[in-house]
Scaffold this motif. Structure first.
Motif, PDB file in Angstrom:
ATOM      1  N   HIS A   1       0.826  -1.075   0.367  1.00 42.46           N
ATOM      2  CA  HIS A   1      -0.267  -0.187   0.017  1.00 42.46           C
ATOM      3  C   HIS A   1       1.451   1.155   0.388  1.00 42.46           C
ATOM      4  CE1 HIS A   1      -3.262  -3.061   1.655  1.00 42.46           C
ATOM      5  NE2 HIS A   1      -3.567  -2.597   0.764  1.00 42.46           N
TER       6      HIS A   1
ATOM      7  N   SER B   1      -1.874  -8.049   4.164  1.00 43.73           N
ATOM      8  CA  SER B   1      -1.489  -6.505   3.735  1.00 43.73           C
ATOM      9  C   SER B   1       0.240  -6.171   4.384  1.00 43.73           C
ATOM     10  CB  SER B   1      -2.214  -5.420   4.088  1.00 43.73           C
ATOM     11  OG  SER B   1      -3.561  -5.897   3.187  1.00 43.73           O
ATOM     12  N   PRO B   2       1.371  -6.285   3.815  1.00 38.44           N
ATOM     13  CA  PRO B   2       2.559  -5.926   4.914  1.00 38.44           C
ATOM     14  C   PRO B   2       2.447  -4.743   5.032  1.00 38.44           C
ATOM     15  CG  PRO B   2       3.382  -7.384   2.929  1.00 38.44           C
ATOM     16  CD  PRO B   2       1.827  -6.318   2.808  1.00 38.44           C
TER      17      PRO B   2
ATOM     18  N   TYR C   1      -0.096  -2.338   6.886  1.00 30.46           N
ATOM     19  CA  TYR C   1      -1.343  -2.152   7.308  1.00 30.46           C
ATOM     20  C   TYR C   1      -1.826  -0.847   6.874  1.00 30.46           C
ATOM     21  CZ  TYR C   1      -5.750  -3.028   9.152  1.00 30.46           C
ATOM     22  OH  TYR C   1      -7.544  -2.583   9.422  1.00 30.46           O
TER      23      TYR C   1
ATOM     24  N   TYR D   1     -12.393  -5.457   4.728  1.00 32.75           N
ATOM     25  CA  TYR D   1     -11.892  -6.373   4.681  1.00 32.75           C
ATOM     26  C   TYR D   1     -12.281  -7.746   4.043  1.00 32.75           C
ATOM     27  CZ  TYR D   1      -7.244  -4.600   3.652  1.00 32.75           C
ATOM     28  OH  TYR D   1      -5.862  -4.187   3.197  1.00 32.75           O
TER      29      TYR D   1
ATOM     30  N   LEU E   1      -6.741 -12.708   8.180  1.00 33.04           N
ATOM     31  CA  LEU E   1      -5.313 -11.638   7.403  1.00 33.04           C
ATOM     32  C   LEU E   1      -3.731 -11.339   8.306  1.00 33.04           C
ATOM     33  CD1 LEU E   1      -4.923  -8.287   7.318  1.00 33.04           C
ATOM     34  CD2 LEU E   1      -6.255  -7.305   9.347  1.00 33.04           C
TER      35      LEU E   1
ATOM     36  N   SER F   1       0.039  -9.127   8.548  1.00 34.10           N
ATOM     37  CA  SER F   1       0.054  -7.940   8.577  1.00 34.10           C
ATOM     38  C   SER F   1       1.699  -7.933   9.486  1.00 34.10           C
ATOM     39  CB  SER F   1      -0.142  -6.658   8.724  1.00 34.10           C
ATOM     40  OG  SER F   1       0.329  -5.367   8.294  1.00 34.10           O
TER      41      SER F   1
ATOM     42  N   LEU G   1       2.463  -4.126  13.048  1.00 30.87           N
ATOM     43  CA  LEU G   1       1.314  -2.776  13.227  1.00 30.87           C
ATOM     44  C   LEU G   1       1.479  -1.761  13.721  1.00 30.87           C
ATOM     45  CD1 LEU G   1      -1.518  -5.459  13.499  1.00 30.87           C
ATOM     46  CD2 LEU G   1      -1.123  -4.517  11.919  1.00 30.87           C
TER      47      LEU G   1
ATOM     48  N   HIS H   1      -0.297 -11.357  13.187  1.00 24.50           N
ATOM     49  CA  HIS H   1       0.594 -10.165  13.241  1.00 24.50           C
ATOM     50  C   HIS H   1       1.721 -10.474  13.078  1.00 24.50           C
ATOM     51  CE1 HIS H   1       1.474  -6.095  16.086  1.00 24.50           C
ATOM     52  NE2 HIS H   1       2.295  -6.194  14.662  1.00 24.50           N
TER      53      HIS H   1
ATOM     54  N   HIS I   1       8.279   0.338   7.802  1.00 23.61           N
ATOM     55  CA  HIS I   1       8.037  -0.150   6.568  1.00 23.61           C
ATOM     56  C   HIS I   1       8.788   1.971   6.250  1.00 23.61           C
ATOM     57  CE1 HIS I   1       5.152  -2.146   7.646  1.00 23.61           C
ATOM     58  NE2 HIS I   1       4.813  -2.203   9.027  1.00 23.61           N
TER      59      HIS I   1
ATOM     60  N   THR J   1       8.571  -4.667   2.493  1.00 21.57           N
ATOM     61  CA  THR J   1       7.024  -4.334   2.897  1.00 21.57           C
ATOM     62  C   THR J   1       6.679  -3.356   1.484  1.00 21.57           C
ATOM     63  OG1 THR J   1       7.489  -2.438   4.504  1.00 21.57           O
ATOM     64  CG2 THR J   1       7.738  -4.589   5.118  1.00 21.57           C
TER      65      THR J   1
END
Length: 326
Positions: A67, A97-98, A100, A124, A132, A134, A137, A152, A260, A284
């Motif tokens: 994203h 979704s690496p 979020y 989602y 889910l 990711s 987070l 997670h 990230h 990510t």
């Protein structure tokens, strides 16, 4: 083939959006499979079209999407992919979704504000996701927003194992950019041989986005190699300011480590000129060539995600990937 079989029955399918195809290809390679052939394009008015070119009936489907900006486009594409898989009779759909989306909007600071991270989880679920997955987070409470299992994953082992090779473990201090990251800093310190901790005091104006001012450092960092950790780097203002504070307080060197790399402008320039010896991030999110700089090191998160996907597919334990850490 785009599938893995187990016990002659189960079928794993990897579907990828268009935001970060390189990461999806790496994950597929780690799993020894290929991505589901997909047709995806945008109409003239911006609407997204997605169609999978092979049957997914009864499959255990994993929908991989990064994203980066423009984030809303990629969210919509992922939701459409989930809906397509659901209508094509996939047995189980896991969102991967690496990074979020909207993770920083996880609570209300003032009246009449949304909790957008919760809205993302609801979207989602409504689209048809059963699970889910990711990485790092922004806050652990987001796990409770999704009505179903949440994996997670944590990048600390990957990042810390690399950083260990770049510092003198007898002279290293782990630095949190604020008090909210101290628990994560403690995990870093443990992995770096019991290194001491410090944190940077900063102030933030809730009325101004992407604005925080680093002020002073609490802890002994003079003459030491500082590892400045965070979950994400957006515009780079806060983390670059923290480097300045640490250097002014006598730090011998500073390595920035974050999961990230959002790198909104002018992050790349700020980081390159910050005085940090090295900036270590994972992939990510895609990092275009124009946002790469000499001090940047990018580590692949693909092996971790692939292992987690394999554990979920085999009904194994994802927790086992964290050496018992929660």
């Amino acid at each position: 083939m785009t599938e893995i079989t187990a016990n002659g029955e189960k079928r794993l399918v990897l579907a990828s959006g268009r935001a970060h195809p390189e990461l999806a290809q790496e994950i597929a390679k780690e799993l020894g499979t290929e991505l589901l052939p997909t047709s995806a394009y945008d109409f003239a008015n911006g609407e997204t079209y997605v169609r999978f070119e092979e049957s997914v009936r009864g499959a255990d489907a994993f929908v991989i999407q990064a994203h980066p900006a423009p984030i809303n486009n990629w969210i919509m594409e992922q939701l459409i992919m989930i809906d397509s898989l659901k209508r094509a009779s996939a047995k189980r759909i896991t969102v991967v979704s690496p990074f979020y989306p909207y993770a920083r909007q996880d609570k209300k600071h003032r009246g009449r504000e949304p909790i957008s991270a919760r809205l993302m989880a609801d979207l989602y679920k409504t689209a048809g996701a059963d699970r889910l997955m990711s990485v790092d987070l922004h806050t652990a409470q987001i796990q409770g927003f999704f009505d179903g299992p949440v994996d997670h994953l944590m990048a600390i082992p990957l990042l810390a194992d690399y950083v260990r090779t770049r510092v003198d473990l007898n002279k290293v201090t782990v630095v949190s950019p604020d008090t909210g990251r101290v628990r994560v800093a403690e995990q870093w310190a443990e992995r770096l041989g019991g290194a001491p901790l410090a944190f940077v005091h900063k102030s933030r104006d809730v009325n101004v986005p992407n604005s925080a001012v680093s002020k002073t450092v609490v802890g002994q960092i003079e003459g030491r190699d500082c590892v400045l950790i965070d979950d994400m780097i957006d515009t780079g203002g806060t983390i670059s300011g923290a480097v300045t504070v640490l250097k002014n307080a006598g730090a011998r060197s500073v390595i920035i480590a974050a999961t990230h790399a959002v790198f909104s402008d002018p992050a790349a320039q700020r980081l390159a000129e910050s005085g940090a010896r090295e900036v270590v991030v994972t992939n990510t999110l895609p990092i275009p060539a124009e946002k790469r700089f000499e001090q940047l090191t990018v580590l692949s998160i693909a092996p971790l995600i692939a292992r987690a996907i394999h554990e979920v597919f085999d009904d194994g334990s994802v927790t086992s990937l964290f050496d018992g850490r929660s």
